[in-house]
Scaffold this motif. Sequence first.
Motif, short mmCIF file in Angstrom:
data_model
loop_
_atom_site.label_atom_id
_atom_site.label_comp_id
_atom_site.label_asym_id
_atom_site.label_seq_id
_atom_site.Cartn_x
_atom_site.Cartn_y
_atom_site.Cartn_z
N LEU A 107 0.35 -1.36 -0.32
CA LEU A 107 0.18 0.04 -0.24
C LEU A 107 1.27 1.18 0.15
CD1 LEU A 107 -3.09 0.90 0.29
CD2 LEU A 107 -2.42 1.09 2.52
N SER A 108 1.81 1.80 0.54
CA SER A 108 3.11 2.66 0.60
C SER A 108 3.38 2.13 -0.45
CB SER A 108 3.67 2.24 2.01
OG SER A 108 3.38 1.76 3.10
N LEU A 109 3.79 1.97 -1.02
CA LEU A 109 4.18 1.77 -2.98
C LEU A 109 3.73 2.22 -3.61
CD1 LEU A 109 6.31 -1.73 -3.48
CD2 LEU A 109 7.00 0.34 -3.48
N VAL A 110 1.94 2.20 -3.73
CA VAL A 110 1.59 2.45 -4.05
C VAL A 110 1.16 4.48 -4.11
CG1 VAL A 110 -1.29 2.63 -4.80
CG2 VAL A 110 -0.40 0.93 -4.89
N PHE A 111 1.41 4.63 -2.70
CA PHE A 111 1.65 5.85 -2.34
C PHE A 111 2.02 7.04 -2.97
CE2 PHE A 111 -2.74 4.06 -0.86
CZ PHE A 111 -3.48 5.43 -0.89
N GLU A 112 3.34 5.95 -2.54
CA GLU A 112 4.84 6.71 -2.99
C GLU A 112 4.86 7.15 -5.08
OE1 GLU A 112 8.35 4.57 -2.19
OE2 GLU A 112 6.66 3.90 -0.14
N MET A 113 4.24 5.55 -5.16
CA MET A 113 4.25 5.79 -6.59
C MET A 113 2.78 7.24 -6.91
SD MET A 113 3.44 1.96 -8.46
CE MET A 113 2.91 1.28 -7.18
N LEU A 114 2.08 7.52 -6.47
CA LEU A 114 1.26 8.67 -6.49
C LEU A 114 1.41 9.43 -6.57
CD1 LEU A 114 -1.98 9.20 -7.06
CD2 LEU A 114 -2.99 9.09 -4.77
N ALA A 115 2.59 9.74 -5.44
CA ALA A 115 3.06 11.59 -5.36
C ALA A 115 3.85 11.58 -6.15
CB ALA A 115 3.59 10.63 -3.46
N SER A 116 4.88 10.62 -6.29
CA SER A 116 5.62 10.01 -7.65
C SER A 116 4.95 11.39 -8.80
CB SER A 116 6.84 9.15 -8.16
OG SER A 116 7.47 9.08 -6.88
N MET A 117 3.68 10.14 -9.01
CA MET A 117 3.36 11.16 -10.07
C MET A 117 2.29 12.32 -10.28
SD MET A 117 -0.47 8.57 -12.14
CE MET A 117 1.12 6.63 -12.38
N ILE A 118 2.26 12.65 -9.06
CA ILE A 118 1.67 14.25 -9.12
C ILE A 118 2.81 15.15 -8.95
CG2 ILE A 118 0.46 14.78 -7.31
CD1 ILE A 118 -0.28 13.26 -5.47
N SER A 119 3.98 14.63 -8.95
CA SER A 119 4.62 15.47 -9.37
C SER A 119 4.99 16.11 -10.37
CB SER A 119 6.46 14.84 -8.03
OG SER A 119 6.42 14.63 -6.65
N SER A 120 4.71 15.09 -11.29
CA SER A 120 4.91 15.19 -12.69
C SER A 120 4.32 15.86 -13.37
CB SER A 120 5.75 13.61 -13.33
OG SER A 120 4.13 13.17 -13.50
N VAL A 161 -0.08 7.89 2.51
CA VAL A 161 -1.15 8.23 2.97
C VAL A 161 -1.12 10.05 2.81
CG1 VAL A 161 -3.97 8.76 2.49
CG2 VAL A 161 -2.74 6.49 2.68
N ILE A 162 -0.90 10.52 3.80
CA ILE A 162 -0.73 11.65 4.05
C ILE A 162 0.53 12.37 3.33
CG2 ILE A 162 -0.23 13.31 5.29
CD1 ILE A 162 -1.68 11.64 7.84
N ASP A 163 1.39 11.96 2.32
CA ASP A 163 3.01 11.79 1.62
C ASP A 163 1.66 12.66 0.43
OD1 ASP A 163 4.22 12.06 4.24
OD2 ASP A 163 5.39 10.50 3.33
N ALA A 164 1.11 12.09 0.18
CA ALA A 164 1.18 11.96 -0.66
C ALA A 164 -0.18 13.15 -1.20
CB ALA A 164 0.00 10.84 -1.42
N MET A 165 -1.23 13.27 -0.49
CA MET A 165 -1.41 14.55 0.48
C MET A 165 -1.30 16.31 0.17
SD MET A 165 -4.81 12.89 2.82
CE MET A 165 -5.90 14.13 2.43
N THR A 166 0.24 15.90 1.30
CA THR A 166 1.25 16.78 1.09
C THR A 166 1.39 17.50 -0.45
OG1 THR A 166 1.78 15.89 3.50
CG2 THR A 166 3.18 17.72 2.14
N VAL A 167 1.92 15.81 -1.07
CA VAL A 167 2.36 16.52 -2.51
C VAL A 167 1.76 17.31 -3.61
CG1 VAL A 167 3.64 15.41 -4.28
CG2 VAL A 167 4.68 14.44 -1.74
N LEU A 168 0.06 16.92 -3.38
CA LEU A 168 -0.59 17.37 -3.84
C LEU A 168 -1.21 18.80 -3.34
CD1 LEU A 168 -3.12 17.14 -5.92
CD2 LEU A 168 -4.83 16.20 -3.98
N THR A 169 -1.30 19.20 -1.77
CA THR A 169 -1.31 20.13 -1.71
C THR A 169 -1.00 21.36 -2.52
OG1 THR A 169 -0.66 19.49 0.62
CG2 THR A 169 -3.07 19.44 0.18
N MET A 170 0.84 21.08 -2.17
CA MET A 170 1.86 22.11 -2.08
C MET A 170 1.91 22.66 -3.94
SD MET A 170 3.57 22.08 -0.23
CE MET A 170 5.17 22.95 -0.55
N LYS A 171 0.26 20.96 -4.86
CA LYS A 171 0.31 22.04 -6.28
C LYS A 171 -0.56 22.68 -6.67
CE LYS A 171 2.64 19.74 -9.19
NZ LYS A 171 3.47 19.18 -10.46
N LEU A 172 -1.18 23.09 -5.36
CA LEU A 172 -2.71 23.64 -5.90
C LEU A 172 -3.11 25.09 -5.22
CD1 LEU A 172 -5.22 20.78 -3.34
CD2 LEU A 172 -4.45 21.17 -6.22
#
Length: 309
Positions: A107-120, A161-172
């Motif tokens: 599960l952590s890998l999935v959200f690490e992937m999501l965070a990486s994808m959001i960054s791009s 999960v929270i790390d991915a949410m944080t990466v997202l909010t930094m781009k909003l």
Amino acid sequence: MFHLSRFLLFLQMELRALLQQVVLHLQLIRSRRKLHGITRDTIKQLKSSANAILNVITSWMVPSTYFEGISQLLEHTDKNVKKQVRLMLTPLLRIYSSALECGESSLSLVFEMLASMISSMDRSAIGTYHVKIFEHCLIALDLRRQLPESIKNINMAERSVIDAMTVLTMKLTETMFRPLFFHSLEWAESEFEGSDCIQSRSLDRSISFYNMVSKLTEHHRSLFVPYFKHLLEGCIRYLTEAHDVNEALAKRRKKAKVADSVIRSKHELLSLKQWHLRAVILKSLYKCFLYDNDLKLLDSTNFQVSYSA
């Protein structure tokens, strides 16, 4: 058994290569669209077909192989290839259930992937997908309350999960972020019917929410401080609610003239979850006051209210 393991490993590597080729091929077509007179409608049809193919491929992939495939695409020298990685967003969100069954590491890998994808993602992609991504993360943030058997380390899963949410909010932008924040606050304050048939808020959801708040404050700093004016009432309630319970208990014991005059302190009545929540709230408030450079929150009135709690 050895041959089966080698075959499965080979299969995963081939699936990873196929996944990458689908993304690269679509980018090649897009880059030569004008040269070969390919219409936008054709591109849309190809994109739809690519999504369908990626859904099939990813359904057979383990999260670690998927992660390797996405990572290699995100490291590609062609920026346009990185943009095409967004095609894998929907398939990635769909493997959430299978990753959940595999435990917190997957599960952590999935959200690490999501965070990486959001960054791009560029501004256009963020504008299109930010609500969908946030809703997906909010579903995963409820794992502390649901506590499925496959999750042994909830803190590890929740952090990802929270790390991915944080990466997202930094781009909003502020306009994008505000409704998501209030939606998450409403989510945290929603009530559930307990075993005693009484509606009450979930301590687990509150813990997860304030863990998110702490992380957002840490990254957004003074920009996030004004949002605490919407949280202060809840913070005070959670920090003082056991005090009211003990006062009522003390009065009942006094009226009943209980022989044992020693009344348990309020600390003894607090559950481990309540202590956990208090610790997370205090951590969030500390960060809020630390970054409240312009005293947007810590005025005399709010200070007195916080100090009394």
